[in-house]
Design a protein around this motif. Structure first.
Motif, mmCIF file in Angstrom:
data_model
loop_
_atom_site.group_PDB
_atom_site.id
_atom_site.type_symbol
_atom_site.label_atom_id
_atom_site.label_comp_id
_atom_site.label_asym_id
_atom_site.label_seq_id
_atom_site.Cartn_x
_atom_site.Cartn_y
_atom_site.Cartn_z
ATOM 1 N N ARG A 49 0.871 -1.191 0.000
ATOM 2 C CA ARG A 49 0.000 0.000 0.000
ATOM 3 C C ARG A 49 0.899 1.229 0.000
ATOM 4 N NH1 ARG A 49 -4.111 -0.195 4.830
ATOM 5 N NH2 ARG A 49 -4.930 1.655 3.783
ATOM 6 N N ALA A 50 1.472 1.503 -1.147
ATOM 7 C CA ALA A 50 2.529 2.516 -1.229
ATOM 8 C C ALA A 50 2.004 3.938 -1.099
ATOM 9 C CB ALA A 50 3.289 2.369 -2.540
ATOM 10 N N ASN A 51 0.752 4.174 -1.486
ATOM 11 C CA ASN A 51 0.208 5.524 -1.470
ATOM 12 C C ASN A 51 -0.248 5.900 -0.057
ATOM 13 O OD1 ASN A 51 0.558 5.935 -4.276
ATOM 14 N ND2 ASN A 51 -1.275 4.721 -4.664
ATOM 15 N N ILE A 52 0.263 7.024 0.433
ATOM 16 C CA ILE A 52 0.017 7.445 1.806
ATOM 17 C C ILE A 52 -1.255 8.267 1.871
ATOM 18 C CG2 ILE A 52 0.967 8.669 3.790
ATOM 19 C CD1 ILE A 52 2.472 6.115 2.820
ATOM 20 N N GLU A 53 -2.210 7.804 2.668
ATOM 21 C CA GLU A 53 -3.480 8.510 2.843
ATOM 22 C C GLU A 53 -3.730 8.861 4.300
ATOM 23 O OE1 GLU A 53 -6.210 5.717 1.268
ATOM 24 O OE2 GLU A 53 -5.398 5.793 -0.759
ATOM 25 N N LYS A 54 -3.465 7.902 5.206
ATOM 26 C CA LYS A 54 -3.665 8.124 6.641
ATOM 27 C C LYS A 54 -2.399 7.716 7.377
ATOM 28 C CE LYS A 54 -8.673 7.270 6.579
ATOM 29 N NZ LYS A 54 -9.777 6.429 7.138
ATOM 30 N N VAL A 55 -1.950 8.609 8.267
ATOM 31 C CA VAL A 55 -0.698 8.404 8.987
ATOM 32 C C VAL A 55 -0.972 8.415 10.485
ATOM 33 C CG1 VAL A 55 1.610 9.308 9.436
ATOM 34 C CG2 VAL A 55 0.601 9.545 7.154
ATOM 35 N N LEU A 56 -0.468 7.400 11.169
ATOM 36 C CA LEU A 56 -0.559 7.347 12.626
ATOM 37 C C LEU A 56 0.829 7.612 13.192
ATOM 38 C CD1 LEU A 56 -2.110 6.729 15.263
ATOM 39 C CD2 LEU A 56 -1.447 4.325 14.955
ATOM 40 N N ILE A 57 0.946 8.642 14.025
ATOM 41 C CA ILE A 57 2.220 8.969 14.666
ATOM 42 C C ILE A 57 2.230 8.352 16.056
ATOM 43 C CG2 ILE A 57 3.761 10.805 15.423
ATOM 44 C CD1 ILE A 57 2.369 12.657 13.426
ATOM 45 N N ALA A 58 3.286 7.610 16.366
ATOM 46 C CA ALA A 58 3.387 6.922 17.655
ATOM 47 C C ALA A 58 4.770 7.136 18.257
ATOM 48 C CB ALA A 58 3.113 5.422 17.491
ATOM 49 N N TYR A 59 4.830 7.060 19.563
ATOM 50 C CA TYR A 59 6.120 7.154 20.253
ATOM 51 C C TYR A 59 6.979 5.952 19.898
ATOM 52 C CZ TYR A 59 9.436 7.232 24.157
ATOM 53 O OH TYR A 59 10.576 7.223 24.914
ATOM 54 N N GLU A 60 6.362 4.772 19.878
ATOM 55 C CA GLU A 60 7.025 3.542 19.479
ATOM 56 C C GLU A 60 5.949 2.547 19.052
ATOM 57 O OE1 GLU A 60 9.234 2.850 22.976
ATOM 58 O OE2 GLU A 60 7.463 2.772 24.256
ATOM 59 N N VAL A 61 6.362 1.480 18.410
ATOM 60 C CA VAL A 61 5.392 0.535 17.855
ATOM 61 C C VAL A 61 5.243 -0.670 18.787
ATOM 62 C CG1 VAL A 61 4.729 -0.842 15.870
ATOM 63 C CG2 VAL A 61 6.058 1.241 15.539
ATOM 64 N N THR A 62 4.013 -0.906 19.202
ATOM 65 C CA THR A 62 3.645 -2.119 19.925
ATOM 66 C C THR A 62 2.485 -2.763 19.164
ATOM 67 O OG1 THR A 62 1.981 -1.020 21.309
ATOM 68 C CG2 THR A 62 4.269 -1.007 22.110
ATOM 69 N N LEU A 63 2.082 -3.949 19.603
ATOM 70 C CA LEU A 63 0.942 -4.602 18.952
ATOM 71 C C LEU A 63 -0.326 -3.767 19.113
ATOM 72 C CD1 LEU A 63 1.488 -8.379 19.759
ATOM 73 C CD2 LEU A 63 1.592 -7.270 17.511
ATOM 74 N N ASP A 64 -0.468 -3.087 20.250
ATOM 75 C CA ASP A 64 -1.637 -2.225 20.442
ATOM 76 C C ASP A 64 -1.630 -1.053 19.470
ATOM 77 O OD1 ASP A 64 -2.710 -3.778 22.445
ATOM 78 O OD2 ASP A 64 -1.812 -2.615 24.078
#
Length: 296
Positions: A49-64
């Motif tokens: 899914r190369a085209n960027i539409e929605k971006v989630l900014i996180a401090y770090e990546v967890t399963l949650d």
């Protein structure tokens, strides 16, 4: 607005943003080369899914955080902490990184990291903490001679000197965390140096700048001995010094991308460290994440 369906489709195709363009535009504001050489920055996972539409900014990546991205239908996570530090020889479900990488790929969610390049940004990690602490006349603790306008850490001062108790109360009000600290050379504190995250490698720079206080995280026991009575050290914790970062990145991205992509900030509390202290520390810190812009 559009004369026919074909024009509409052509407009959509023309205005799609691929991940490479997304990263390059970030690079124009917080260049990846200003970060630490050994850091892992930029694209870590590139899915179909190369085209960027929605971006989630996180401090770090967890399963949650991955679950949150799925619920938002975000096709990109921008994380402050890298997920992958070392080369992955295998991706198997027997460790945290392998499990998360598998879930990201399975759900076609790409991953981009902005870490020490955001630390080095004027307005980045340490600046966010310093501004919220109430310091004025901010400047880099260590300017980057190779890249003017960038550097590491922040130095600033209070308009009027404060005492030890007032200093500790200010830091705790910002972090709601138990503080590890040692006394400095004076109880009249005005000049403060800050390095968000693990910054004891900059302690000598803070001391040489005649700072009354140096605030950073992950301070070793013997480092407290080294500076005890010479410069006040305060360690509020690693997450506690950096939880403002996702909102700082969000504000920067809104400036860069305007309305071209939808930007979300994660509501997931990722600090793995628990505290035993009277009062509900964890729930109060969790509110710092849920409240917009770090509780502002």
């Amino acid at each position: 607005m559009f004369s026919n369906f074909v024009d509409h489709i052509n407009w959509i195709c023309k205005n799609l943003m691929e991940i490479e363009e997304f990263v390059e535009r970030i690079n124009q504001f917080i260049p990846f080369q200003v970060g630490f050489e050994e850091d892992k920055l930029g694209i870590q996972i590139h899915t179909n899914r190369a085209n960027i539409e929605k971006v989630l900014i996180a401090y770090e990546v967890t399963l949650d955080v991955v679950t949150e991205a799925i619920q938002l239908d975000a096709n990109l996570i921008v994380s402050f902490h890298p997920l992958i530090y070392n080369p992955l020889e295998t991706i198997i479900a027997d460790n945290r990184v392998g499990i998360i990488v598998s879930e990201l790929i399975r759900n076609s969610i790409s991953l981009v990291v902005c870490h020490t390049n955001f630390d080095a940004f004027k307005g980045g990690t340490s600046w966010l903490f310093a501004e919220r602490l109430g310091l004025a006349n901010l400047d880099f603790l260590v300017p980057n001679d190779k890249y003017p306008g960038f550097g590491f850490g922040v130095i600033g001062n209070f308009e009027s000197p404060i005492n030890e108790l007032e200093m500790l109360e200010k830091v705790q009000e910002l972090t709601y965390s138990p503080l590890r600290w040692c006394k400095g050379r004076t109880d009249e504190l005005r000049k403060v140096a800050i390095v968000g995250g693990s910054g004891m490698s900059f302690a000598k720079n803070a001391f040489d700048s005649k700072s009354d206080v140096f605030i950073t995280a992950d301070i070793k026991y013997h480092s407290f001995h080294e500076y005890n009575g010479r410069m006040m050290l305060i360690d509020p914790g690693h997450w506690e010094m950096e939880y403002l970062v996702p909102w700082g990145l969000r504000n920067l991205f809104l400036e860069i991308f305007k309305q071209e992509v939808k930007i979300f900030v994660s509501n997931v509390y990722t600090n793995p460290i628990k505290y035993f202290l009277k009062g509900n520390v964890i729930e109060t810190q969790r509110m710092l994440v849920l409240n917009k812009e770090g509780g502002r």
